[in-house]
Write a protein that holds these residues in place. Structure first.
Motif, PDB file in Angstrom:
ATOM      1  N   LEU A  87       0.802  -1.223   0.000  1.00  0.00           N
ATOM      2  CA  LEU A  87       0.000   0.000   0.000  1.00  0.00           C
ATOM      3  C   LEU A  87       0.832   1.269   0.000  1.00  0.00           C
ATOM      4  CD1 LEU A  87      -3.001  -0.920   2.332  1.00  0.00           C
ATOM      5  CD2 LEU A  87      -2.870  -0.944  -0.158  1.00  0.00           C
ATOM      6  N   TRP A  88       2.064   1.228   0.535  1.00  0.00           N
ATOM      7  CA  TRP A  88       2.903   2.425   0.447  1.00  0.00           C
ATOM      8  C   TRP A  88       3.191   2.777  -1.009  1.00  0.00           C
ATOM      9  CZ3 TRP A  88       2.835   5.871   3.797  1.00  0.00           C
ATOM     10  CH2 TRP A  88       2.955   5.643   5.165  1.00  0.00           C
ATOM     11  N   GLY A  89       3.442   1.781  -1.830  1.00  0.00           N
ATOM     12  CA  GLY A  89       3.684   2.054  -3.244  1.00  0.00           C
ATOM     13  C   GLY A  89       2.452   2.590  -3.943  1.00  0.00           C
ATOM     14  N   VAL A  90       1.282   2.022  -3.614  1.00  0.00           N
ATOM     15  CA  VAL A  90       0.022   2.506  -4.191  1.00  0.00           C
ATOM     16  C   VAL A  90      -0.204   3.967  -3.808  1.00  0.00           C
ATOM     17  CG1 VAL A  90      -2.486   2.238  -4.152  1.00  0.00           C
ATOM     18  CG2 VAL A  90      -1.020   0.212  -4.266  1.00  0.00           C
ATOM     19  N   ALA A  91       0.027   4.300  -2.541  1.00  0.00           N
ATOM     20  CA  ALA A  91      -0.212   5.665  -2.062  1.00  0.00           C
ATOM     21  C   ALA A  91       0.716   6.668  -2.739  1.00  0.00           C
ATOM     22  CB  ALA A  91      -0.043   5.715  -0.542  1.00  0.00           C
ATOM     23  N   PHE A  92       1.997   6.384  -2.780  1.00  0.00           N
ATOM     24  CA  PHE A  92       2.937   7.356  -3.336  1.00  0.00           C
ATOM     25  C   PHE A  92       2.783   7.485  -4.846  1.00  0.00           C
ATOM     26  CE2 PHE A  92       4.868   7.554   0.749  1.00  0.00           C
ATOM     27  CZ  PHE A  92       5.564   8.754   0.761  1.00  0.00           C
ATOM     28  N   ALA A  93       2.433   6.406  -5.524  1.00  0.00           N
ATOM     29  CA  ALA A  93       2.181   6.517  -6.960  1.00  0.00           C
ATOM     30  C   ALA A  93       0.973   7.409  -7.225  1.00  0.00           C
ATOM     31  CB  ALA A  93       1.963   5.132  -7.559  1.00  0.00           C
TER      32      ALA A  93
ATOM     33  N   LEU B 156       0.930  -0.722 -10.151  1.00  0.00           N
ATOM     34  CA  LEU B 156       2.307  -1.058 -10.513  1.00  0.00           C
ATOM     35  C   LEU B 156       3.275  -0.522  -9.455  1.00  0.00           C
ATOM     36  CD1 LEU B 156       4.333  -2.253 -12.524  1.00  0.00           C
ATOM     37  CD2 LEU B 156       4.311  -0.056 -13.735  1.00  0.00           C
ATOM     38  N   GLY B 157       2.989   0.670  -8.931  1.00  0.00           N
ATOM     39  CA  GLY B 157       3.816   1.208  -7.851  1.00  0.00           C
ATOM     40  C   GLY B 157       3.776   0.317  -6.625  1.00  0.00           C
ATOM     41  N   GLY B 158       2.607  -0.224  -6.304  1.00  0.00           N
ATOM     42  CA  GLY B 158       2.503  -1.124  -5.168  1.00  0.00           C
ATOM     43  C   GLY B 158       3.296  -2.404  -5.359  1.00  0.00           C
TER      44      GLY B 158
ATOM     45  N   ALA C 130      10.573  -4.777  -4.245  1.00  0.00           N
ATOM     46  CA  ALA C 130      11.810  -4.129  -3.789  1.00  0.00           C
ATOM     47  C   ALA C 130      12.087  -4.461  -2.336  1.00  0.00           C
ATOM     48  CB  ALA C 130      11.713  -2.623  -3.983  1.00  0.00           C
ATOM     49  N   PHE C 131      11.058  -4.433  -1.490  1.00  0.00           N
ATOM     50  CA  PHE C 131      11.256  -4.736  -0.071  1.00  0.00           C
ATOM     51  C   PHE C 131      11.558  -6.218   0.147  1.00  0.00           C
ATOM     52  CE2 PHE C 131       8.336  -0.955   1.204  1.00  0.00           C
ATOM     53  CZ  PHE C 131       9.363  -0.070   0.884  1.00  0.00           C
ATOM     54  N   LEU C 132      10.936  -7.081  -0.646  1.00  0.00           N
ATOM     55  CA  LEU C 132      11.259  -8.508  -0.555  1.00  0.00           C
ATOM     56  C   LEU C 132      12.733  -8.759  -0.857  1.00  0.00           C
ATOM     57  CD1 LEU C 132       8.201 -10.315  -2.195  1.00  0.00           C
ATOM     58  CD2 LEU C 132       9.188 -10.869   0.029  1.00  0.00           C
TER      59      LEU C 132
ATOM     60  N   ALA D 219      10.466  -2.751 -11.442  1.00  0.00           N
ATOM     61  CA  ALA D 219      10.905  -1.411 -11.047  1.00  0.00           C
ATOM     62  C   ALA D 219      11.266  -0.567 -12.259  1.00  0.00           C
ATOM     63  CB  ALA D 219      12.102  -1.517 -10.097  1.00  0.00           C
ATOM     64  N   ALA D 220      11.905  -1.179 -13.259  1.00  0.00           N
ATOM     65  CA  ALA D 220      12.246  -0.441 -14.474  1.00  0.00           C
ATOM     66  C   ALA D 220      10.990   0.044 -15.187  1.00  0.00           C
ATOM     67  CB  ALA D 220      13.079  -1.325 -15.402  1.00  0.00           C
ATOM     68  N   ALA D 221       9.972  -0.813 -15.266  1.00  0.00           N
ATOM     69  CA  ALA D 221       8.712  -0.417 -15.901  1.00  0.00           C
ATOM     70  C   ALA D 221       8.080   0.754 -15.155  1.00  0.00           C
ATOM     71  CB  ALA D 221       7.763  -1.606 -15.947  1.00  0.00           C
ATOM     72  N   PHE D 222       8.076   0.698 -13.829  1.00  0.00           N
ATOM     73  CA  PHE D 222       7.473   1.768 -13.032  1.00  0.00           C
ATOM     74  C   PHE D 222       8.253   3.074 -13.170  1.00  0.00           C
ATOM     75  CE2 PHE D 222       7.165   3.976  -8.855  1.00  0.00           C
ATOM     76  CZ  PHE D 222       5.833   4.370  -8.954  1.00  0.00           C
ATOM     77  N   LEU D 223       9.577   2.998 -13.118  1.00  0.00           N
ATOM     78  CA  LEU D 223      10.388   4.211 -13.223  1.00  0.00           C
ATOM     79  C   LEU D 223      10.262   4.853 -14.605  1.00  0.00           C
ATOM     80  CD1 LEU D 223      13.616   3.139 -11.304  1.00  0.00           C
ATOM     81  CD2 LEU D 223      12.063   4.986 -10.663  1.00  0.00           C
ATOM     82  N   LEU D 224      10.248   4.036 -15.650  1.00  0.00           N
ATOM     83  CA  LEU D 224      10.115   4.592 -17.002  1.00  0.00           C
ATOM     84  C   LEU D 224       8.733   5.213 -17.202  1.00  0.00           C
ATOM     85  CD1 LEU D 224      11.936   1.857 -19.125  1.00  0.00           C
ATOM     86  CD2 LEU D 224      12.728   4.187 -18.631  1.00  0.00           C
TER      87      LEU D 224
END
Length: 358
Positions: free
Chosen positions: A146-152, A180-182, A188-190, A224-229
């Motif tokens: 959920l942190w990834g969902v929120a910040f995205a 995708l951010g989530g 990443a944390f795993l 992560a590459a897909a999300f950053l791009l």
């Protein structure tokens, strides 16, 4: 540099610190059901020496790696939330209104995790410890996603009206970019947790941890590459390529290091990759703090959500005095508890006096 911009950077740095430090805590919690099982490798001598066939001792060893530091890592979130509230009250109010349910679920997850870690060793009963392990797992998986969902969603923007009120619903938050951010923060944390365990354990646990890190590294890099791009092309500009490239290079180093079992380099690389990813999100956001998808005239910005100059001045003085002390103390804690841990070092349960990580 104005105080408003300075405190935007401070908030970004605090969240970077939180995700880097609490990220491996979440990773350890998520990996407990897998690494906590009996050793399945082929090194019978190592397995026998480390008592690797005992799942409870394995799980206690895993908790032991984060036991002295996990609560200190959470201080970064408390400080980031406090700084956000004090420096950018308008940003804090609108964002917490919009993310009420996700943040509530994160809070429930964190509380469940805290209780499970602290109380796991209070009762010497396998059933009790099993439910505590469930709590640790849920309290790690839920926030990691959920942190990834929120910040995205913060970067993408939300339906906000002229009064800076959120006008959408819960399902506005479940868009493809945010999901995708989530998944990105989850993977990443795993991976971060796996390489941390490779750095902090010895014997069979280290072998198993690095095997998981090797399996997770490439999927994490791809997602992560897909999300950053997506972030860069949709919301970035020329100079925001800098944190994107830093994160990308670090992720490539992480993949290479996990393949050759260099856990120290891998952990440094995952830390830089996470830091670069969070820095990218804040970089593409500035000078906005929460864009409006209703009308760009309704965007929340650094300027229109900041507290008074006097408030920011007092906060700056307090931060300059206290921050070095807090960082020095936390650094000292990591230094004191720097040794590796093996399953063989974990004693048998003796009753109600045990901490979860003893």
């Amino acid at each position: 540099m104005s105080l408003e911009n300075f405190w935007f950077i401070v908030v970004a740095v605090l969240f970077i610190g939180y995700f880097v430090l609490e990220g491996f805590d979440f990773g350890v919690g998520m990996l407990m059901p897998f690494l906590g099982a009996s050793h399945t490798g082929g090194d019978e001598k190592v397995a026998a020496d480390d008592d690797a066939a005992d799942p409870d001792k394995r799980r206690r060893a895993l908790l032991n790696t984060i036991g002295p530091v996990w609560d200190g890592n959470e201080v970064w979130l408390l400080t980031a939330g406090g700084a956000l509230f004090a420096a950018f009250g308008g940003w804090y109010a609108t964002m917490f209104t919009a993310f009420y349910l996700p943040l509530f679920l994160i809070l429930i997850g964190l509380i469940t995790r805290v209780v499970a870690i602290e109380w796991r060793g209070k009762i010497n009963d396998p059933r009790w410890r099993m439910w505590c392990d469930v709590g640790i797992g849920l309290g790690s998986w839920i926030p990691a996603l959920l942190w990834g969902v929120a910040f995205a969603n913060v970067v993408r923007g939300l339906p906000i009206d002229a009064a800076h009120q959120y006008t959408g619903g819960f399902f506005n938050l479940l868009n493809p970019y945010a999901l995708l951010g989530g998944v990105t923060t989850l993977l990443a944390f795993l991976t971060h947790g796996a390489v941390f365990l490779g750095l902090k354990t010895s014997g069979v646990l280290q072998q198993d941890a690095m095997r998981y890190a090797k399996l997770l590294a490439i999927p994490t890099l791809v997602v992560a590459a897909a999300f950053l791009l997506w972030t860069q092309f949709a919301y970035g500009n020329g100079w925001t390529w800098i944190p994107v490239l830093i994160a990308a290079v670090a992720a490539l180093v992480m993949v290479a290091a996990t393949q050759v079992q260099r856990e120290g380099i891998a952990f440094l690389a995952t830390s830089i990759a996470i830091a670069g990813t969070v820095a990218t999100l804040f970089s593409v956001l500035f000078p906005n703090v929460l864009p409006s998808t209703t009308d760009s005239a309704y965007n929340l910005t650094v300027a229109n959500t900041a507290s008074s100059h006097y408030t920011l001045t007092v906060m700056t003085i307090a931060a300059l005095i206290m921050t070095p002390i807090v960082i020095a103390y936390q650094g000292w804690t990591y230094w004191v508890f720097r040794k590796r841990i093996s399953v063989g070092q974990i004693p048998a349960p003796t009753g109600l006096s045990l901490k979860a990580w003893q």
